[in-house]
Scaffold this motif. Structure first.
Motif, PDB file in Angstrom:
ATOM      1  N   ALA A  99       3.589  10.281   0.054  1.00  0.00           N
ATOM      2  CA  ALA A  99       2.905   8.947  -0.459  1.00  0.00           C
ATOM      3  C   ALA A  99       2.932   8.412  -1.545  1.00  0.00           C
ATOM      4  N   ALA A 100       2.450   9.192  -2.149  1.00  0.00           N
ATOM      5  CA  ALA A 100       1.519   8.675  -3.443  1.00  0.00           C
ATOM      6  C   ALA A 100       2.861   8.906  -4.519  1.00  0.00           C
ATOM      7  N   GLN A 122       0.563  12.474   2.128  1.00  0.00           N
ATOM      8  CA  GLN A 122       0.121  12.121   1.620  1.00  0.00           C
ATOM      9  C   GLN A 122       0.237  12.110  -0.325  1.00  0.00           C
ATOM     10  N   SER A 130       0.578  -1.218  -0.101  1.00  0.00           N
ATOM     11  CA  SER A 130      -0.060   0.145  -0.296  1.00  0.00           C
ATOM     12  C   SER A 130       1.192   0.989   0.153  1.00  0.00           C
ATOM     13  N   GLN A 131       0.267   2.844  -0.765  1.00  0.00           N
ATOM     14  CA  GLN A 131       1.350   3.768  -0.055  1.00  0.00           C
ATOM     15  C   GLN A 131       1.460   3.646   0.653  1.00  0.00           C
ATOM     16  N   GLN A 132       0.875   3.431   2.446  1.00  0.00           N
ATOM     17  CA  GLN A 132       0.777   4.028   3.572  1.00  0.00           C
ATOM     18  C   GLN A 132       2.111   2.861   3.750  1.00  0.00           C
ATOM     19  N   TYR A 150       5.152   6.014  -4.985  1.00  0.00           N
ATOM     20  CA  TYR A 150       4.457   4.649  -4.904  1.00  0.00           C
ATOM     21  C   TYR A 150       3.785   4.684  -5.832  1.00  0.00           C
ATOM     22  N   SER A 151       3.897   5.609  -6.389  1.00  0.00           N
ATOM     23  CA  SER A 151       4.285   6.120  -8.026  1.00  0.00           C
ATOM     24  C   SER A 151       5.357   5.431  -8.672  1.00  0.00           C
TER      25      SER A 151
END
Length: 175
Positions: free
Chosen positions: A167-168, A164, A63-65, A171-172
């Motif tokens: 995190a995004a 956030q 997950s992103q988190q 994640y990307s």
């Protein structure tokens, strides 16, 4: 008083909150939301516009988190390793400095400059930090970092949006 409470009463905290001391917020490559420069912290500290801390609890794998928390943890380990190296070389950090704060700041800054010089210099870097040392220390530190007691605080919506966006973006990079 908790670590976070002591920190919130410190001069450093007030300087961090003063946004004129920082470069302007910028966007990550390929992203449209500008994010400010931040300090890395653990769960004992409050999330703010300038202080990033991990997401609470255990996030689902992938997950992103969770990815954000892993990157934040790695950054903390690098910082801990750097202080460990500096302490082993500059013994002044092994015990409290019984000096006025301005003198302690000068000594600390001098050691940071010397550390960076020794680490980057072609003639000294292999003696100062032999190949594989950082990687080994990071591996060891990963197992030694224990979370500090978390004090519940309500972060601002802006601080949550900044975390956030971090995190995004992280994640990307994996997807």
């Amino acid at each position: 008083m908790s670590n976070g409470g002591v920190f919130n009463d410190s001069l450093l905290y007030h300087k961090i909150q003063n946004t004129e001391n920082f470069p302007e917020a910028t966007c990550f490559p390929g992203r449209k939301v500008p994010v400010p420069y931040v300090f890395v912290a653990d769960a004992a500290f409050a999330l703010s516009d300038r202080i990033m801390k991990p997401y609470p609890g255990v996030s689902p794998y992938g997950s992103q988190q969770r990815i954000f928390n892993q990157h934040l943890s790695r950054a903390r380990v690098v910082i801990e390793c750097t202080f460990g190296i500096m302490t082993s070389v500059f013994r002044v950090f092994e015990k409290p400095m019984l000096l006025q704060p301005d003198k302690a700041a000068i000594i600390t800054l001098t050691c940071v400059i010397l550390h960076n010089f020794l680490k980057k210099s072609r003639t000294s870097r292999n003696m100062y930090v032999p190949k594989g040392t950082i990687e080994r220390l990071i591996q060891e530190e990963q197992n030694l970092l224990l979370p500090l007691t978390q004090t519940p605080r309500r972060p601002t919506e802006k601080a949550k949006r900044i975390r956030q966006e971090f995190a995004a973006y992280l994640y990307s990079l994996r997807h």
